[in-house]
Design a protein around this motif. Structure first.
Motif, PDB file in Angstrom:
ATOM      1  N   PHE A 155       0.832  -1.235  -0.041  1.00  0.00           N
ATOM      2  CA  PHE A 155       0.163  -0.008   0.053  1.00  0.00           C
ATOM      3  C   PHE A 155       1.070   1.422  -0.057  1.00  0.00           C
ATOM      4  O   PHE A 155       0.673   2.164  -0.880  1.00  0.00           O
ATOM      5  CB  PHE A 155      -0.802   0.120   1.416  1.00  0.00           C
ATOM      6  CG  PHE A 155      -1.992   1.140   1.263  1.00  0.00           C
ATOM      7  CD1 PHE A 155      -2.965   1.332   0.605  1.00  0.00           C
ATOM      8  CD2 PHE A 155      -1.453   2.244   2.230  1.00  0.00           C
ATOM      9  CE1 PHE A 155      -3.888   2.284   0.750  1.00  0.00           C
ATOM     10  CE2 PHE A 155      -2.369   3.524   2.253  1.00  0.00           C
ATOM     11  CZ  PHE A 155      -3.398   3.359   1.413  1.00  0.00           C
ATOM     12  N   ALA A 156       1.880   1.259   0.948  1.00  0.00           N
ATOM     13  CA  ALA A 156       2.787   2.428   1.169  1.00  0.00           C
ATOM     14  C   ALA A 156       3.498   2.533  -0.430  1.00  0.00           C
ATOM     15  O   ALA A 156       3.852   3.746  -0.764  1.00  0.00           O
ATOM     16  CB  ALA A 156       3.677   2.276   2.142  1.00  0.00           C
ATOM     17  N   LEU A 157       4.031   1.551  -1.042  1.00  0.00           N
ATOM     18  CA  LEU A 157       4.646   1.848  -2.167  1.00  0.00           C
ATOM     19  C   LEU A 157       3.699   2.234  -3.214  1.00  0.00           C
ATOM     20  O   LEU A 157       4.131   2.927  -3.978  1.00  0.00           O
ATOM     21  CB  LEU A 157       5.428   0.315  -2.648  1.00  0.00           C
ATOM     22  CG  LEU A 157       6.802   0.482  -3.381  1.00  0.00           C
ATOM     23  CD1 LEU A 157       7.645  -0.648  -3.143  1.00  0.00           C
ATOM     24  CD2 LEU A 157       6.447   0.576  -4.884  1.00  0.00           C
ATOM     25  N   ARG A 158       2.562   1.717  -3.461  1.00  0.00           N
ATOM     26  CA  ARG A 158       1.785   2.020  -4.508  1.00  0.00           C
ATOM     27  C   ARG A 158       1.225   3.658  -4.159  1.00  0.00           C
ATOM     28  O   ARG A 158       1.202   4.268  -5.274  1.00  0.00           O
ATOM     29  CB  ARG A 158       0.432   1.335  -4.439  1.00  0.00           C
ATOM     30  CG  ARG A 158       0.551   0.021  -4.818  1.00  0.00           C
ATOM     31  CD  ARG A 158      -0.803  -0.809  -5.165  1.00  0.00           C
ATOM     32  NE  ARG A 158      -1.407   0.212  -6.207  1.00  0.00           N
ATOM     33  CZ  ARG A 158      -2.614  -0.138  -6.861  1.00  0.00           C
ATOM     34  NH1 ARG A 158      -3.467  -0.788  -6.183  1.00  0.00           N
ATOM     35  NH2 ARG A 158      -3.058   0.455  -7.906  1.00  0.00           N
ATOM     36  N   GLN A 159       1.276   4.057  -3.217  1.00  0.00           N
ATOM     37  CA  GLN A 159       0.896   5.349  -2.714  1.00  0.00           C
ATOM     38  C   GLN A 159       2.089   6.366  -3.152  1.00  0.00           C
ATOM     39  O   GLN A 159       1.789   7.424  -3.490  1.00  0.00           O
ATOM     40  CB  GLN A 159       0.579   5.737  -1.131  1.00  0.00           C
ATOM     41  CG  GLN A 159       0.126   7.073  -0.956  1.00  0.00           C
ATOM     42  CD  GLN A 159      -1.331   7.136  -1.504  1.00  0.00           C
ATOM     43  OE1 GLN A 159      -2.229   6.316  -1.676  1.00  0.00           O
ATOM     44  NE2 GLN A 159      -1.326   8.394  -2.156  1.00  0.00           N
ATOM     45  N   ALA A 160       3.242   5.865  -2.938  1.00  0.00           N
ATOM     46  CA  ALA A 160       4.720   6.502  -3.135  1.00  0.00           C
ATOM     47  C   ALA A 160       4.644   6.852  -4.772  1.00  0.00           C
ATOM     48  O   ALA A 160       4.852   7.839  -5.277  1.00  0.00           O
ATOM     49  CB  ALA A 160       5.664   6.060  -2.725  1.00  0.00           C
ATOM     50  N   GLU A 161       4.195   5.638  -5.502  1.00  0.00           N
ATOM     51  CA  GLU A 161       4.351   5.732  -7.044  1.00  0.00           C
ATOM     52  C   GLU A 161       3.241   6.875  -7.323  1.00  0.00           C
ATOM     53  O   GLU A 161       3.463   7.580  -8.315  1.00  0.00           O
ATOM     54  CB  GLU A 161       3.862   4.215  -7.489  1.00  0.00           C
ATOM     55  CG  GLU A 161       4.875   3.253  -7.171  1.00  0.00           C
ATOM     56  CD  GLU A 161       6.238   3.457  -7.933  1.00  0.00           C
ATOM     57  OE1 GLU A 161       6.386   4.210  -8.568  1.00  0.00           O
ATOM     58  OE2 GLU A 161       7.085   2.358  -7.802  1.00  0.00           O
ATOM     59  N   ARG A 162       1.991   6.697  -6.953  1.00  0.00           N
ATOM     60  CA  ARG A 162       0.926   7.744  -7.168  1.00  0.00           C
ATOM     61  C   ARG A 162       1.350   9.372  -7.067  1.00  0.00           C
ATOM     62  O   ARG A 162       1.407  10.043  -7.727  1.00  0.00           O
ATOM     63  CB  ARG A 162      -0.205   7.418  -6.257  1.00  0.00           C
ATOM     64  CG  ARG A 162      -1.470   7.899  -7.172  1.00  0.00           C
ATOM     65  CD  ARG A 162      -2.760   7.642  -6.172  1.00  0.00           C
ATOM     66  NE  ARG A 162      -3.166   6.175  -6.119  1.00  0.00           N
ATOM     67  CZ  ARG A 162      -3.747   5.484  -6.979  1.00  0.00           C
ATOM     68  NH1 ARG A 162      -4.152   6.083  -7.975  1.00  0.00           N
ATOM     69  NH2 ARG A 162      -4.052   4.168  -6.837  1.00  0.00           N
ATOM     70  N   ASN A 163       2.136   9.353  -5.686  1.00  0.00           N
ATOM     71  CA  ASN A 163       2.564  10.629  -5.568  1.00  0.00           C
ATOM     72  C   ASN A 163       3.725  11.148  -6.437  1.00  0.00           C
ATOM     73  O   ASN A 163       3.888  12.288  -7.007  1.00  0.00           O
ATOM     74  CB  ASN A 163       3.244  11.036  -4.061  1.00  0.00           C
ATOM     75  CG  ASN A 163       2.177  10.751  -3.211  1.00  0.00           C
ATOM     76  OD1 ASN A 163       0.785  10.828  -3.209  1.00  0.00           O
ATOM     77  ND2 ASN A 163       2.439  10.031  -1.821  1.00  0.00           N
ATOM     78  N   ALA A 164       4.556  10.297  -7.128  1.00  0.00           N
ATOM     79  CA  ALA A 164       5.878  10.553  -7.931  1.00  0.00           C
ATOM     80  C   ALA A 164       5.185  11.159  -9.101  1.00  0.00           C
ATOM     81  O   ALA A 164       5.607  11.760  -9.988  1.00  0.00           O
ATOM     82  CB  ALA A 164       6.688   9.109  -8.061  1.00  0.00           C
ATOM     83  N   LEU A 165       3.985  10.169  -9.624  1.00  0.00           N
ATOM     84  CA  LEU A 165       3.213  10.421 -10.971  1.00  0.00           C
ATOM     85  C   LEU A 165       2.843  11.968 -10.675  1.00  0.00           C
ATOM     86  O   LEU A 165       2.699  12.500 -11.817  1.00  0.00           O
ATOM     87  CB  LEU A 165       2.489   9.503 -11.295  1.00  0.00           C
ATOM     88  CG  LEU A 165       2.989   7.979 -11.810  1.00  0.00           C
ATOM     89  CD1 LEU A 165       1.975   6.884 -11.901  1.00  0.00           C
ATOM     90  CD2 LEU A 165       3.629   8.174 -13.467  1.00  0.00           C
ATOM     91  N   GLY A 166       2.016  12.292  -9.617  1.00  0.00           N
ATOM     92  CA  GLY A 166       1.485  13.357  -9.742  1.00  0.00           C
ATOM     93  C   GLY A 166       2.525  14.572  -9.540  1.00  0.00           C
ATOM     94  O   GLY A 166       2.054  15.571  -9.948  1.00  0.00           O
ATOM     95  N   LEU A 167       3.617  14.336  -9.099  1.00  0.00           N
ATOM     96  CA  LEU A 167       4.621  15.436  -9.007  1.00  0.00           C
ATOM     97  C   LEU A 167       5.176  15.757 -10.477  1.00  0.00           C
ATOM     98  O   LEU A 167       5.166  17.037 -10.920  1.00  0.00           O
ATOM     99  CB  LEU A 167       5.797  14.816  -8.210  1.00  0.00           C
ATOM    100  CG  LEU A 167       7.030  15.823  -8.022  1.00  0.00           C
ATOM    101  CD1 LEU A 167       6.927  16.810  -7.218  1.00  0.00           C
ATOM    102  CD2 LEU A 167       8.389  15.008  -7.697  1.00  0.00           C
ATOM    103  N   LEU A 168       5.214  14.713 -11.381  1.00  0.00           N
ATOM    104  CA  LEU A 168       5.630  15.011 -12.724  1.00  0.00           C
ATOM    105  C   LEU A 168       4.420  15.772 -13.478  1.00  0.00           C
ATOM    106  O   LEU A 168       4.758  16.293 -14.929  1.00  0.00           O
ATOM    107  CB  LEU A 168       5.955  13.601 -13.375  1.00  0.00           C
ATOM    108  CG  LEU A 168       7.203  13.297 -12.526  1.00  0.00           C
ATOM    109  CD1 LEU A 168       7.698  11.801 -13.132  1.00  0.00           C
ATOM    110  CD2 LEU A 168       8.384  14.144 -12.802  1.00  0.00           C
ATOM    111  N   GLY A 169       3.259  15.489 -13.080  1.00  0.00           N
ATOM    112  CA  GLY A 169       2.007  16.185 -13.662  1.00  0.00           C
ATOM    113  C   GLY A 169       1.862  15.363 -15.158  1.00  0.00           C
ATOM    114  O   GLY A 169       2.197  14.088 -15.347  1.00  0.00           O
ATOM    115  N   ASP A 170       1.183  15.988 -16.246  1.00  0.00           N
ATOM    116  CA  ASP A 170       0.771  15.180 -17.348  1.00  0.00           C
ATOM    117  C   ASP A 170       1.995  15.205 -18.485  1.00  0.00           C
ATOM    118  O   ASP A 170       1.819  14.163 -19.267  1.00  0.00           O
ATOM    119  CB  ASP A 170      -0.404  16.291 -18.066  1.00  0.00           C
ATOM    120  CG  ASP A 170      -1.549  16.433 -17.418  1.00  0.00           C
ATOM    121  OD1 ASP A 170      -1.917  15.491 -16.571  1.00  0.00           O
ATOM    122  OD2 ASP A 170      -2.233  17.513 -17.519  1.00  0.00           O
TER     123      ASP A 170
END
Length: 678
Positions: A155-170
């Motif tokens: 769960f923590a790793l998936r959340q980190a991946e989601r945050n990383a993608l969000g940081l980069l934007g579109d």
């Protein structure tokens, strides 16, 4: 490339200094590392089975609605157990969670979930403990499963991946030229990274994976080609073509056509302005050392010295004996330089080498020491180069003015992969066996015939021959395999009590390994019980039989390498493969071993038959570590990537145009130190 990619992961929400240390254990230090930490596998929740039909003790997917949460229970050990009743409308099942109050509290009565795990219990009461769960209201149906370490859960790793993608934007960045994406029908990198971590279904996952695998193999292909072009600097050892007929006529045997062709390719390279960088690849016993001798003789006629480096003292000694036997009758002085030579003698020998008294020097890593100097080093030969580090190989070459380099390998690699593994080298293949080389008869049997096999081995020993018995593992913790130490002792005290039994394994110190092998070579022991450390090793012409236990645990190429230890003398030789795995796959694999002794055919079959995994141990061959591509699974993408790399470099040989800037950055990142000098 987006600057956000190189930010430390502590930049992401929820990852502090302590948590970042856990991520570091996974090789994750930057946002880029995190995004390129790909799932190991996926659980597809799209194919659930009814609770009533769930298989016993086998992972499966069920879909059920949470009906009721039960009261928590606390055991004496302090462990909390949470239970809930769920139903699929036809049957009920009890969900059990341990020490996970937060996860249990998140579950909602009336909500439908997909669960993946093992269903236990009986026909009346069924249970599922700590399953992976997916809330059906999210619309997701595929769950990635990552490699983890202590302190990080899925769960923590998936959340980190989601945050990383969000940081980069579109928009992340697009390293591939547009024409490449169009010609090879590849999705954007943004789409690929989103859908490798959060695929809507397995189809979008496949599209994402295709792009990322292509990127990695294209980058590798380009990098290997650039390494090759980098070695084309001016050589200080340009030689002149001269007649080596005397070498051919002095040999006690006739060289094969393949050996003569390889020597011709090598000597032609040594006359060029840029240094030779060539691999002689041939099956066990195909005569690579004779090719090396021909090259060394050619260098001698041109007044240059040759250095040959082998990974162990016993192999160095073997090469020295062979080379001096071929060359000293022609007036070529040869020396052996190893770590065990007494200091006084070694110092005198090094002085003679520096003065040019010896034209050929064979040795181990002692060759690369600062105190070892050459007068006029023109040729460097490395045997089984993957056993040496990049720095060791470079240190030896640095002892001359861009000397010519010849690499020898007895590891047959499928032709489709040879360019990838040794892309920075030109290739000579020895595809003929010398006359008189014994074909090793190979038989596959089950454990029921072990005593009979041992009886056959005794028959060979009683003729004065020797034998190898190979075990696949050494770890005492492998409960399904007898440890090699214990097994060796049982053989010495039981089936082979009247014979001398030696033991060789990877955990022995180098000097003890050398002694065990030397005792076997000198016929002080009759049987050598060994792990795979004998795979590439010393010639023992008197060894005529090899027994390989648990043969199904080895790849075909590895079995072939092991088998190559016998059949090296004048006597008929045999290999007995013992396995209790009677599956169709196992039978067909071992049938190939019985049918052919061509290492290249075997390696091609191995590539076709083996599933995911590191097919020939690519990391041994000095390749950068691949994150997502699999050499055995992705062969078709590999071929396309190689074609693409050729076309890209045809258009832009140094990757200096703006459209190739992203590719250049990918290569620098993949090869790191190796490419820094390019």
């Amino acid at each position: 490339m987006s600057p956000e990619l190189d930010k430390p992961i502590t930049y992401l929400k929820g990852i502090g200094p302590k948590k970042s240390e856990s991520y570091k254990k996974l090789g994750i230090e930057t946002v880029y590392d995190l995004l390129y930490h790909f799932p190991r596998r996926y659980i597809d929740f799209n194919s659930p089975v009814p609770i009533a039909e769930a298989p016993r003790d086998e992972p499966c997917v069920i879909r059920a609605t949470l009906v009721k949460k039960l009261s928590a229970a606390v055991l004496r050990s302090g462990m909390s157990i949470f239970k809930a009743v769920m139903t699929d409308g036809q049957s009920d099942i009890t969900l059990i969670m341990f020490n996970n109050k937060f996860g249990f509290d998140m579950l909602k009565v009336g909500q439908e979930y997909s669960l993946y795990g093992k269903v236990t219990g009986d026909l009346v009461r069924k249970e599922i403990s700590s399953p992976l769960m997916l809330d059906m209201s999210t619309g997701e149906s595929v769950e990635p499963v990552y490699l983890l370490t202590e302190g990080i859960n899925q769960f923590a790793l998936r959340q980190a991946e989601r945050n990383a993608l969000g940081l980069l934007g579109d928009f992340i960045y697009e390293p591939l030229p547009k024409w490449v994406m169009k010609e090879y029908q590849l999705c954007s990198l943004t789409y690929a990274l989103e859908n490798i971590h959060f695929p809507k279904d397995m189809n979008t996952c496949a599209i994402a994976k295709k792009r990322l695998v292509f990127d990695e193999l294209l980058t590798l292909s380009l990098g290997m080609r650039l390494l090759k072009s980098r070695s084309r600097e001016q050589s200080g050892c340009v030689m002149k073509q001269c007649d080596i007929t005397e070498f051919y006529s002095s040999l006690p045997f006739e060289l094969t056509g393949a050996q003569k062709r390889a020597i011709g390719e090598v000597t032609a390279d040594m006359c060029k302005q840029s240094p030779m960088n060539r691999l002689v690849q041939g099956d066990v016993g195909s005569g690579k050392t004779a090719v090396a001798a021909g090259a060394a003789y050619f260098a001698f006629l041109n007044s240059f010295q040759t250095a040959m480096m082998a990974p162990t003292e016993i192999l160095a000694t073997q090469h020295y004996e062979t080379l001096s036997g071929f060359l000293e009758p022609l007036g070529v002085k040869c020396a052996l330089l190893t770590g065990s030579i007494p200091a006084k003698k070694k110092a005198a020998l090094k002085e003679q080498i520096a003065d040019g008294e010896y034209s050929v020097v064979v040795g181990t890593h002692a060759l690369v020491q600062n105190s070892t100097q050459f007068k006029k080093l023109g040729l460097v030969i490395t045997d089984e180069q993957h056993r040496f580090g990049v720095k060791q190989r470079a240190a030896l070459s640095d002892k001359g003015e861009n000397p010519h380099r010849l690499v020898m390998s007895a590891t047959p690699i499928p032709r489709t992969l040879a360019l990838m593994i040794y892309g920075d080298l030109d290739l000579s293949i020895l595809d003929e066996m010398p006359k008189g080389r014994q074909k090793t008869e190979t038989y596959a049997v089950t454990g029921k015939l072990r005593e009979r096999a041992f009886g056959f081995v005794k028959g060979e020993l009683d003729k004065g021959r020797q034998a190898y018995i190979v075990c696949p593992m050494i770890e005492e913790s492998d409960s399904d395999l007898i440890s090699v130490k214990k097994y060796s002792q049982e053989l010495a005290e039981g089936a082979f009590s009247g014979y001398e039994v030696g033991l060789l394994h990877g955990k022995l110190p180098p000097d003890k390994k050398e002694k065990v092998m030397r005792d076997f070579k000198d016929k002080k022991t009759d049987i050598l019980v060994s792990t795979t450390v004998i795979e590439v090793g010393v010639d023992v012409p008197n060894a005529t039989v090899m027994v390989i236990e648990n043969a199904d645990r080895f790849g075909l190429s590895q079995l072939h390498q092991l088998r190559g230890r016998v059949g090296r003398g004048e006597y008929s030789s045999f290999c007995i493969l013992i396995t209790d795995n009677v599956s169709e796959e196992s039978r067909s694999r071992l049938k190939i071993m019985s049918k052919t002794s061509d290492g290249f055919v075997i390696s091609e079959e191995d590539l076709k038959m083996r599933g995911p995994g590191d097919f020939f141990g690519s990391r041994q061959h000095g390749l950068p570590k691949l994150r997502i591509a699999d050499m055995s699974e992705d062969i078709e993408i590999l071929r396309k990537a190689q074609l693409c790399a050729e076309e890209i470099l045809r258009r832009d040989e140094k990757l200096t145009t703006p459209e190739n800037k992203g590719l250049r950055e990918l290569i620098d990142r993949l090869f790191e130190d190796d490419m820094s000098q390019n």
